[in-house]
Design a protein around this motif. Structure first.
Motif, PDB file in Angstrom:
ATOM      1  N   ALA A 168       0.819  -1.210   0.000  1.00 23.05           N
ATOM      2  CA  ALA A 168       0.000   0.000   0.000  1.00 23.05           C
ATOM      3  C   ALA A 168       0.853   1.260   0.000  1.00 23.05           C
ATOM      4  O   ALA A 168       0.407   2.320  -0.432  1.00 23.05           O
ATOM      5  N   ALA A 169       2.064   1.160   0.488  1.00 21.77           N
ATOM      6  CA  ALA A 169       2.929   2.334   0.577  1.00 21.77           C
ATOM      7  C   ALA A 169       3.868   2.455  -0.609  1.00 21.77           C
ATOM      8  O   ALA A 169       4.819   3.219  -0.577  1.00 21.77           O
ATOM      9  N   VAL A 170       3.604   1.711  -1.701  1.00 18.81           N
ATOM     10  CA  VAL A 170       4.555   1.664  -2.801  1.00 18.81           C
ATOM     11  C   VAL A 170       4.728   3.032  -3.461  1.00 18.81           C
ATOM     12  O   VAL A 170       5.821   3.400  -3.869  1.00 18.81           O
ATOM     13  N   ASP A 171       3.639   3.812  -3.582  1.00 24.05           N
ATOM     14  CA  ASP A 171       3.766   5.137  -4.187  1.00 24.05           C
ATOM     15  C   ASP A 171       4.691   6.015  -3.369  1.00 24.05           C
ATOM     16  O   ASP A 171       5.513   6.755  -3.899  1.00 24.05           O
ATOM     17  N   LEU A 172       4.528   5.956  -2.055  1.00 23.38           N
ATOM     18  CA  LEU A 172       5.381   6.742  -1.169  1.00 23.38           C
ATOM     19  C   LEU A 172       6.820   6.266  -1.257  1.00 23.38           C
ATOM     20  O   LEU A 172       7.757   7.065  -1.328  1.00 23.38           O
ATOM     21  N   THR A 173       6.981   4.945  -1.271  1.00 17.14           N
ATOM     22  CA  THR A 173       8.326   4.372  -1.390  1.00 17.14           C
ATOM     23  C   THR A 173       8.982   4.798  -2.699  1.00 17.14           C
ATOM     24  O   THR A 173      10.144   5.189  -2.728  1.00 17.14           O
ATOM     25  N   LEU A 174       8.208   4.722  -3.773  1.00 18.35           N
ATOM     26  CA  LEU A 174       8.729   5.056  -5.097  1.00 18.35           C
ATOM     27  C   LEU A 174       9.172   6.505  -5.170  1.00 18.35           C
ATOM     28  O   LEU A 174      10.294   6.802  -5.549  1.00 18.35           O
ATOM     29  N   LYS A 175       8.270   7.423  -4.791  1.00 20.02           N
ATOM     30  CA  LYS A 175       8.553   8.845  -4.958  1.00 20.02           C
ATOM     31  C   LYS A 175       9.537   9.383  -3.929  1.00 20.02           C
ATOM     32  O   LYS A 175      10.492  10.072  -4.278  1.00 20.02           O
ATOM     33  N   ASP A 176       9.297   9.071  -2.672  1.00 18.89           N
ATOM     34  CA  ASP A 176      10.102   9.676  -1.609  1.00 18.89           C
ATOM     35  C   ASP A 176      11.434   8.982  -1.374  1.00 18.89           C
ATOM     36  O   ASP A 176      12.386   9.605  -0.929  1.00 18.89           O
ATOM     37  N   GLY A 177      11.477   7.696  -1.680  1.00 21.02           N
ATOM     38  CA  GLY A 177      12.705   6.973  -1.410  1.00 21.02           C
ATOM     39  C   GLY A 177      13.539   6.682  -2.632  1.00 21.02           C
ATOM     40  O   GLY A 177      14.623   7.236  -2.811  1.00 21.02           O
ATOM     41  N   VAL A 178      13.024   5.833  -3.497  1.00 25.10           N
ATOM     42  CA  VAL A 178      13.783   5.359  -4.651  1.00 25.10           C
ATOM     43  C   VAL A 178      14.138   6.495  -5.608  1.00 25.10           C
ATOM     44  O   VAL A 178      15.299   6.658  -5.993  1.00 25.10           O
ATOM     45  N   GLU A 179      13.131   7.280  -5.990  1.00 30.32           N
ATOM     46  CA  GLU A 179      13.391   8.351  -6.957  1.00 30.32           C
ATOM     47  C   GLU A 179      14.369   9.376  -6.396  1.00 30.32           C
ATOM     48  O   GLU A 179      15.294   9.797  -7.089  1.00 30.32           O
ATOM     49  N   LYS A 180      14.184   9.760  -5.155  1.00 35.71           N
ATOM     50  CA  LYS A 180      15.073  10.747  -4.537  1.00 35.71           C
ATOM     51  C   LYS A 180      16.514  10.257  -4.534  1.00 35.71           C
ATOM     52  O   LYS A 180      17.444  10.993  -4.891  1.00 35.71           O
ATOM     53  N   THR A 181      16.690   8.996  -4.143  1.00 38.63           N
ATOM     54  CA  THR A 181      18.046   8.439  -4.080  1.00 38.63           C
ATOM     55  C   THR A 181      18.685   8.376  -5.457  1.00 38.63           C
ATOM     56  O   THR A 181      19.836   8.781  -5.649  1.00 38.63           O
ATOM     57  N   LEU A 182      17.934   7.856  -6.433  1.00 36.24           N
ATOM     58  CA  LEU A 182      18.485   7.729  -7.782  1.00 36.24           C
ATOM     59  C   LEU A 182      18.819   9.091  -8.392  1.00 36.24           C
ATOM     60  O   LEU A 182      19.859   9.270  -9.023  1.00 36.24           O
ATOM     61  N   MET A 183      17.926  10.060  -8.205  1.00 32.33           N
ATOM     62  CA  MET A 183      18.149  11.379  -8.787  1.00 32.33           C
ATOM     63  C   MET A 183      19.336  12.086  -8.139  1.00 32.33           C
ATOM     64  O   MET A 183      20.073  12.820  -8.788  1.00 32.33           O
ATOM     65  N   GLU A 184      19.539  11.835  -6.853  1.00 35.55           N
ATOM     66  CA  GLU A 184      20.689  12.437  -6.163  1.00 35.55           C
ATOM     67  C   GLU A 184      21.993  11.816  -6.645  1.00 35.55           C
ATOM     68  O   GLU A 184      22.983  12.513  -6.846  1.00 35.55           O
ATOM     69  N   ARG A 185      21.971  10.489  -6.821  1.00 39.10           N
ATOM     70  CA  ARG A 185      23.199   9.793  -7.220  1.00 39.10           C
ATOM     71  C   ARG A 185      23.488   9.970  -8.711  1.00 39.10           C
ATOM     72  O   ARG A 185      24.643   9.992  -9.123  1.00 39.10           O
ATOM     73  N   ILE A 186      22.418  10.076  -9.505  1.00 36.16           N
ATOM     74  CA  ILE A 186      22.585  10.137 -10.966  1.00 36.16           C
ATOM     75  C   ILE A 186      21.777  11.324 -11.503  1.00 36.16           C
ATOM     76  O   ILE A 186      20.617  11.159 -11.923  1.00 36.16           O
ATOM     77  N   PRO A 187      22.354  12.514 -11.484  1.00 37.83           N
ATOM     78  CA  PRO A 187      21.643  13.728 -11.910  1.00 37.83           C
ATOM     79  C   PRO A 187      21.166  13.691 -13.361  1.00 37.83           C
ATOM     80  O   PRO A 187      20.216  14.404 -13.716  1.00 37.83           O
ATOM     81  N   GLU A 188      21.794  12.864 -14.208  1.00 40.66           N
ATOM     82  CA  GLU A 188      21.402  12.816 -15.623  1.00 40.66           C
ATOM     83  C   GLU A 188      20.017  12.211 -15.832  1.00 40.66           C
ATOM     84  O   GLU A 188      19.388  12.395 -16.878  1.00 40.66           O
ATOM     85  N   LEU A 189      19.517  11.481 -14.831  1.00 37.30           N
ATOM     86  CA  LEU A 189      18.212  10.860 -14.956  1.00 37.30           C
ATOM     87  C   LEU A 189      17.110  11.915 -15.027  1.00 37.30           C
ATOM     88  O   LEU A 189      17.119  12.882 -14.271  1.00 37.30           O
ATOM     89  N   ALA A 190      16.153  11.691 -15.935  1.00 36.92           N
ATOM     90  CA  ALA A 190      15.020  12.603 -16.040  1.00 36.92           C
ATOM     91  C   ALA A 190      13.953  12.248 -15.011  1.00 36.92           C
ATOM     92  O   ALA A 190      13.129  13.088 -14.641  1.00 36.92           O
ATOM     93  N   GLY A 191      13.964  11.017 -14.560  1.00 38.63           N
ATOM     94  CA  GLY A 191      12.983  10.569 -13.587  1.00 38.63           C
ATOM     95  C   GLY A 191      12.827   9.064 -13.658  1.00 38.63           C
ATOM     96  O   GLY A 191      13.583   8.380 -14.351  1.00 38.63           O
ATOM     97  N   ILE A 192      11.850   8.540 -12.931  1.00 39.86           N
ATOM     98  CA  ILE A 192      11.628   7.095 -12.941  1.00 39.86           C
ATOM     99  C   ILE A 192      10.165   6.792 -13.210  1.00 39.86           C
ATOM    100  O   ILE A 192       9.270   7.614 -12.980  1.00 39.86           O
TER     101      ILE A 192
END
Length: 207
Positions: A168-192
């Protein structure tokens, strides 16, 4: 005089070590196949993931891929899968003789987790972050995230599996956790983007 292609080949293949004993053993196996020009091909399936498997197979003339890198050794010829090269760094193919005849071993320490840097392919860098930073935290819930593809617009398409699928928390996990981490580590990413069908709650994790 060394040509450019020869020099490039040397650079690409210097990371893998096929010992003399392994060469001799493989040469004997190839000879038994009775096929002129037969070689060995080394590749990794699902490289850069926990499911990576290092494979060594017979390669008859014409079965190699056009992009394979040829390694001409003293006793045998080896084709290396181009997409596996970065994951084959520090790999060792060896043969240890024993009373039962012996065993061929392939050790590829970077098959599951390649060495990555700012110049590494974007897919490798995404996988590195997923499997070194993000998935360990999801493992407690029996979940994991895989990179499905990287779009031309530089969006990482991800699939949630295990306990994350149907959570049930997958949207929160996706946006607040995974996307934030990936975008911080890899600035070239447009998003997920997430391709998982979260209506399937078969393996969902519940507190």
């Amino acid at each position: 005089m060394t040509t450019t292609s020869e020099a490039d080949t040397k650079i690409d293949t210097q990371g893998i070590d096929i010992t003399d004993s392994a060469q001799e053993y493989l040469a004997e196996l190839l000879e038994k196949q009775n096929v002129e020009g037969i070689a060995v091909r080394i590749f990794i399936t699902q490289p850069g993931t926990p499911y990576a498997e290092t494979c060594l197979a017979y390669c008859r003339p014409g079965e190699e891929e056009p992009t394979d890198v040829t390694l001409e050794l003293e006793k045998i010829n080896v084709f290396l899968d181009k997409n596996s090269l970065a994951f084959l760094e520090e790999a060792v193919v060896d043969f240890n003789a024993d009373r039962m005849g012996g065993q061929l071993t392939i050790k590829a320490p970077n098959a599951k987790m390649p060495k990555v840097n700012a110049d590494s392919p974007l897919e490798d860098r995404i996988n590195y972050v997923l499997y070194s930073e993000i998935n360990p935290g999801l493992a407690a819930h029996g979940g994991e995230i895989k990179l499905v593809e990287l779009t031309e617009q530089q969006y990482a398409v991800l699939a949630f599996g295990g306990g994350c699928q149907g959570c049930a928390a997958v949207d929160l996990t996706l946006k607040d956790g995974v996307e934030k981490t990936l975008m911080e580590r890899i600035p070239e990413l447009a998003g997920i983007r997430d391709v998982t069908d979260h209506t399937d709650t078969t393996n969902a994790y519940y507190r």
